[in-house]
Design a protein around this motif. Structure first.
Motif, PDB file in Angstrom:
ATOM      1  N   GLU A  32       0.802  -1.493   0.034  1.00 26.68           N
ATOM      2  CA  GLU A  32      -0.121  -0.073   0.018  1.00 26.68           C
ATOM      3  C   GLU A  32       0.947   1.166   0.052  1.00 26.68           C
ATOM      4  OE1 GLU A  32      -2.197   3.500   1.030  1.00 26.68           O
ATOM      5  OE2 GLU A  32      -0.803   2.630   2.454  1.00 26.68           O
ATOM      6  N   ALA A  33       2.000   1.179   0.993  1.00 27.39           N
ATOM      7  CA  ALA A  33       2.860   2.342   0.894  1.00 27.39           C
ATOM      8  C   ALA A  33       3.855   2.417  -0.432  1.00 27.39           C
ATOM      9  CB  ALA A  33       3.834   2.211   1.783  1.00 27.39           C
ATOM     10  N   ILE A  34       3.932   1.436  -1.167  1.00 31.35           N
ATOM     11  CA  ILE A  34       4.855   1.507  -2.461  1.00 31.35           C
ATOM     12  C   ILE A  34       3.824   2.081  -3.470  1.00 31.35           C
ATOM     13  CG2 ILE A  34       5.433   0.128  -4.412  1.00 31.35           C
ATOM     14  CD1 ILE A  34       6.544  -1.758  -2.210  1.00 31.35           C
ATOM     15  N   VAL A  35       2.606   1.728  -3.460  1.00 28.99           N
ATOM     16  CA  VAL A  35       1.686   2.233  -4.345  1.00 28.99           C
ATOM     17  C   VAL A  35       1.116   3.630  -4.227  1.00 28.99           C
ATOM     18  CG1 VAL A  35      -0.660   1.893  -5.552  1.00 28.99           C
ATOM     19  CG2 VAL A  35       0.663  -0.149  -5.207  1.00 28.99           C
ATOM     20  N   ASN A  36       1.005   3.840  -3.077  1.00 27.13           N
ATOM     21  CA  ASN A  36       0.028   5.057  -2.893  1.00 27.13           C
ATOM     22  C   ASN A  36       1.202   6.483  -2.157  1.00 27.13           C
ATOM     23  OD1 ASN A  36      -2.518   4.560  -3.675  1.00 27.13           O
ATOM     24  ND2 ASN A  36      -2.332   3.245  -1.917  1.00 27.13           N
ATOM     25  N   SER A  37       2.511   6.145  -1.596  1.00 33.71           N
ATOM     26  CA  SER A  37       3.343   7.185  -1.219  1.00 33.71           C
ATOM     27  C   SER A  37       4.674   7.101  -1.439  1.00 33.71           C
ATOM     28  CB  SER A  37       3.187   6.991   0.331  1.00 33.71           C
ATOM     29  OG  SER A  37       3.989   5.797   0.682  1.00 33.71           O
ATOM     30  N   THR A  38       5.540   8.141  -1.063  1.00 35.02           N
ATOM     31  CA  THR A  38       6.805   8.277  -1.150  1.00 35.02           C
ATOM     32  C   THR A  38       7.724   7.689  -0.107  1.00 35.02           C
ATOM     33  OG1 THR A  38       6.983  10.511  -0.474  1.00 35.02           O
ATOM     34  CG2 THR A  38       6.779   9.855  -2.867  1.00 35.02           C
ATOM     35  N   ALA A  39       6.678   6.706   0.945  1.00 35.85           N
ATOM     36  CA  ALA A  39       7.722   6.167   2.082  1.00 35.85           C
ATOM     37  C   ALA A  39       8.438   5.153   1.641  1.00 35.85           C
ATOM     38  CB  ALA A  39       6.606   5.534   3.049  1.00 35.85           C
ATOM     39  N   LEU A  40       8.145   4.448   0.689  1.00 30.05           N
ATOM     40  CA  LEU A  40       9.285   3.674   0.027  1.00 30.05           C
ATOM     41  C   LEU A  40       9.393   3.810  -1.420  1.00 30.05           C
ATOM     42  CD1 LEU A  40       7.361   0.258   1.464  1.00 30.05           C
ATOM     43  CD2 LEU A  40       9.943   0.697   1.458  1.00 30.05           C
ATOM     44  N   TYR A  41      10.799   4.072  -1.707  1.00 30.96           N
ATOM     45  CA  TYR A  41      11.073   4.378  -3.172  1.00 30.96           C
ATOM     46  C   TYR A  41      11.282   3.118  -4.217  1.00 30.96           C
ATOM     47  CZ  TYR A  41      12.590   8.995  -1.319  1.00 30.96           C
ATOM     48  OH  TYR A  41      12.942  10.602  -0.991  1.00 30.96           O
ATOM     49  N   ASP A  42      10.129   2.084  -3.919  1.00 31.83           N
ATOM     50  CA  ASP A  42       9.993   1.042  -4.889  1.00 31.83           C
ATOM     51  C   ASP A  42       8.520   1.775  -5.959  1.00 31.83           C
ATOM     52  OD1 ASP A  42      11.565  -0.627  -3.644  1.00 31.83           O
ATOM     53  OD2 ASP A  42       9.906  -1.470  -2.646  1.00 31.83           O
ATOM     54  N   TYR A  43       8.735   1.115  -6.986  1.00 32.16           N
ATOM     55  CA  TYR A  43       7.687   1.521  -8.165  1.00 32.16           C
ATOM     56  C   TYR A  43       6.622   0.164  -7.984  1.00 32.16           C
ATOM     57  CZ  TYR A  43      10.928   4.768 -10.122  1.00 32.16           C
ATOM     58  OH  TYR A  43      11.910   5.821 -10.037  1.00 32.16           O
ATOM     59  N   THR A  44       6.994  -0.969  -7.884  1.00 32.06           N
ATOM     60  CA  THR A  44       6.053  -2.087  -8.018  1.00 32.06           C
ATOM     61  C   THR A  44       5.677  -2.674  -6.764  1.00 32.06           C
ATOM     62  OG1 THR A  44       7.684  -3.431  -8.899  1.00 32.06           O
ATOM     63  CG2 THR A  44       6.280  -2.252 -10.353  1.00 32.06           C
ATOM     64  N   ILE A  59      14.170   9.431   5.330  1.00 29.11           N
ATOM     65  CA  ILE A  59      12.623   9.934   5.348  1.00 29.11           C
ATOM     66  C   ILE A  59      12.482  10.736   4.119  1.00 29.11           C
ATOM     67  CG2 ILE A  59      10.865  10.918   6.377  1.00 29.11           C
ATOM     68  CD1 ILE A  59      12.374  10.605   9.305  1.00 29.11           C
ATOM     69  N   ASP A  60      11.471  10.509   3.103  1.00 32.21           N
ATOM     70  CA  ASP A  60      11.200  11.484   2.176  1.00 32.21           C
ATOM     71  C   ASP A  60      10.865  12.923   2.783  1.00 32.21           C
ATOM     72  OD1 ASP A  60      10.610  11.832  -1.066  1.00 32.21           O
ATOM     73  OD2 ASP A  60       8.893  12.875   0.342  1.00 32.21           O
ATOM     74  N   ALA A  61      11.799  13.767   2.046  1.00 26.04           N
ATOM     75  CA  ALA A  61      11.766  15.017   3.005  1.00 26.04           C
ATOM     76  C   ALA A  61      10.236  15.680   2.877  1.00 26.04           C
ATOM     77  CB  ALA A  61      12.655  15.861   2.192  1.00 26.04           C
ATOM     78  N   SER A  62       9.231  15.111   2.170  1.00 28.64           N
ATOM     79  CA  SER A  62       8.056  15.908   2.154  1.00 28.64           C
ATOM     80  C   SER A  62       7.071  15.072   2.870  1.00 28.64           C
ATOM     81  CB  SER A  62       7.270  15.558   0.720  1.00 28.64           C
ATOM     82  OG  SER A  62       7.291  14.227   0.505  1.00 28.64           O
ATOM     83  N   ASN A  63       7.797  13.959   3.711  1.00 30.62           N
ATOM     84  CA  ASN A  63       6.973  13.264   4.717  1.00 30.62           C
ATOM     85  C   ASN A  63       6.950  14.169   6.345  1.00 30.62           C
ATOM     86  OD1 ASN A  63       5.584  11.466   6.428  1.00 30.62           O
ATOM     87  ND2 ASN A  63       6.726   9.655   5.429  1.00 30.62           N
ATOM     88  N   ALA A  64       6.022  15.077   6.103  1.00 30.40           N
ATOM     89  CA  ALA A  64       5.938  15.859   7.390  1.00 30.40           C
ATOM     90  C   ALA A  64       5.620  15.143   8.963  1.00 30.40           C
ATOM     91  CB  ALA A  64       4.954  16.978   7.412  1.00 30.40           C
ATOM     92  N   GLY A  65       4.783  14.169   8.732  1.00 32.38           N
ATOM     93  CA  GLY A  65       4.226  13.288   9.806  1.00 32.38           C
ATOM     94  C   GLY A  65       5.170  12.452  10.429  1.00 32.38           C
ATOM     95  N   SER A  66       6.102  11.986   9.488  1.00 27.72           N
ATOM     96  CA  SER A  66       7.312  11.088   9.927  1.00 27.72           C
ATOM     97  C   SER A  66       8.430  12.129  10.374  1.00 27.72           C
ATOM     98  CB  SER A  66       7.905  10.194   8.868  1.00 27.72           C
ATOM     99  OG  SER A  66       8.665   9.447   9.319  1.00 27.72           O
ATOM    100  N   ILE A  67       8.727  13.182   9.867  1.00 27.56           N
ATOM    101  CA  ILE A  67       9.625  14.038  10.318  1.00 27.56           C
ATOM    102  C   ILE A  67       9.249  14.359  11.834  1.00 27.56           C
ATOM    103  CG2 ILE A  67      10.954  16.181   9.939  1.00 27.56           C
ATOM    104  CD1 ILE A  67      10.808  15.358   6.907  1.00 27.56           C
ATOM    105  N   ALA A  68       8.110  14.916  11.901  1.00 26.38           N
ATOM    106  CA  ALA A  68       7.714  15.426  13.259  1.00 26.38           C
ATOM    107  C   ALA A  68       7.750  14.373  14.404  1.00 26.38           C
ATOM    108  CB  ALA A  68       6.432  15.806  13.045  1.00 26.38           C
ATOM    109  N   LEU A  69       7.448  13.019  13.962  1.00 26.44           N
ATOM    110  CA  LEU A  69       7.501  12.061  14.808  1.00 26.44           C
ATOM    111  C   LEU A  69       8.950  11.487  15.327  1.00 26.44           C
ATOM    112  CD1 LEU A  69       6.581   9.141  16.308  1.00 26.44           C
ATOM    113  CD2 LEU A  69       7.059   8.321  14.075  1.00 26.44           C
ATOM    114  N   HIS A  70      10.016  11.877  14.467  1.00 30.55           N
ATOM    115  CA  HIS A  70      11.334  11.507  14.683  1.00 30.55           C
ATOM    116  C   HIS A  70      11.711  12.739  15.718  1.00 30.55           C
ATOM    117  CE1 HIS A  70      11.273   8.206  11.647  1.00 30.55           C
ATOM    118  NE2 HIS A  70      12.147   8.068  12.284  1.00 30.55           N
ATOM    119  N   GLN A  71      11.282  13.940  15.426  1.00 30.79           N
ATOM    120  CA  GLN A  71      11.876  15.144  16.116  1.00 30.79           C
ATOM    121  C   GLN A  71      11.216  14.934  17.574  1.00 30.79           C
ATOM    122  OE1 GLN A  71      10.651  18.150  13.291  1.00 30.79           O
ATOM    123  NE2 GLN A  71      12.722  18.340  12.679  1.00 30.79           N
ATOM    124  N   ARG A  72      10.134  14.624  17.716  1.00 30.38           N
ATOM    125  CA  ARG A  72       9.538  14.375  18.801  1.00 30.38           C
ATOM    126  C   ARG A  72      10.131  13.472  19.852  1.00 30.38           C
ATOM    127  NH1 ARG A  72       4.513  14.591  16.245  1.00 30.38           N
ATOM    128  NH2 ARG A  72       4.198  12.406  16.373  1.00 30.38           N
TER     129      ARG A  72
END
Length: 176
Positions: free
Chosen positions: A24-36, A125-138
């Motif tokens: 689901e992350a591969i198909v719909n997000s930049t959380a993984l830099y896979d294509y398929t 972390i993909d630099a546009s993933n604000a949620g993951s970045i905020a989690l890591h900073q917290r």
């Protein structure tokens, strides 16, 4: 609020659920830099690499035993002097994001890293993933660098940001 339990994931019980979350992350997000999407057999080698490396695969199940989130870490770079550093990842099922499961898995991974004598945890972390970045900073992770335009997905260049947490372990690091 539903009850959930932190568990050690196993291939037999969790491979299909982990694969579904990955895909689901591969198909719909930049959380993984896979294509398929990954095939089911990819989970055999994934779990085997975790087992061989002594790396944890931690998850959160709901009261019915469904996997809601998981995380793991593995080799950061494949040279011996990096033995006290790991690269981690955490994924939350799309229907359960924003409920505090990510921080719970991350805190469990940090605790496991301490027990296992890890010194540096690194998240790419993909630099546009604000949620993951905020989690890591917290959780005390510091931004240690960004590699501009190293990925290309969804018709655009992607920047990869690195966040690091230094732990007070191991107590007696050694060469070799």
């Amino acid at each position: 609020m539903s009850t959930h339990t932190l568990i050690d994931c196993t291939f037999e019980r969790h491979a299909d659920a982990i694969l579904a979350i990955f895909n689901e992350a591969i198909v719909n997000s930049t959380a993984l830099y896979d294509y398929t999407p990954r095939p089911p057999e990819s989970m055999v080698t994934w779990f085997e690499a975790k087992r061989k490396g002594g790396f944890p695969v931690l998850g959160i199940e709901d009261a019915e035993g469904r996997l809601l989130a998981f995380g793991s870490y593995g080799t950061f770079r494949a040279w011996p002097a990096y033995k006290y550093s790991v690269e981690h990842s955490v994924y939350v099922h799309k229907d359960h994001r924003g409920k505090g499961l990510g921080p719970e898995v991350m805190q469990a991974l940090i605790a496991a890293a301490r027990r296992n004598g890890v010194h540096a945890m690194i998240g790419g972390i993909d630099a546009s993933n604000a949620g993951s970045i905020a989690l890591h900073q917290r959780l005390g992770f510091k931004h240690v660098g960004t590699l501009p335009e190293v990925g290309f997905k969804f018709g655009r260049w992607l920047d990869l940001a690195f966040y690091q947490l230094l732990l007070d372990t191991p107590a007696q690091p050694v060469d070799g």
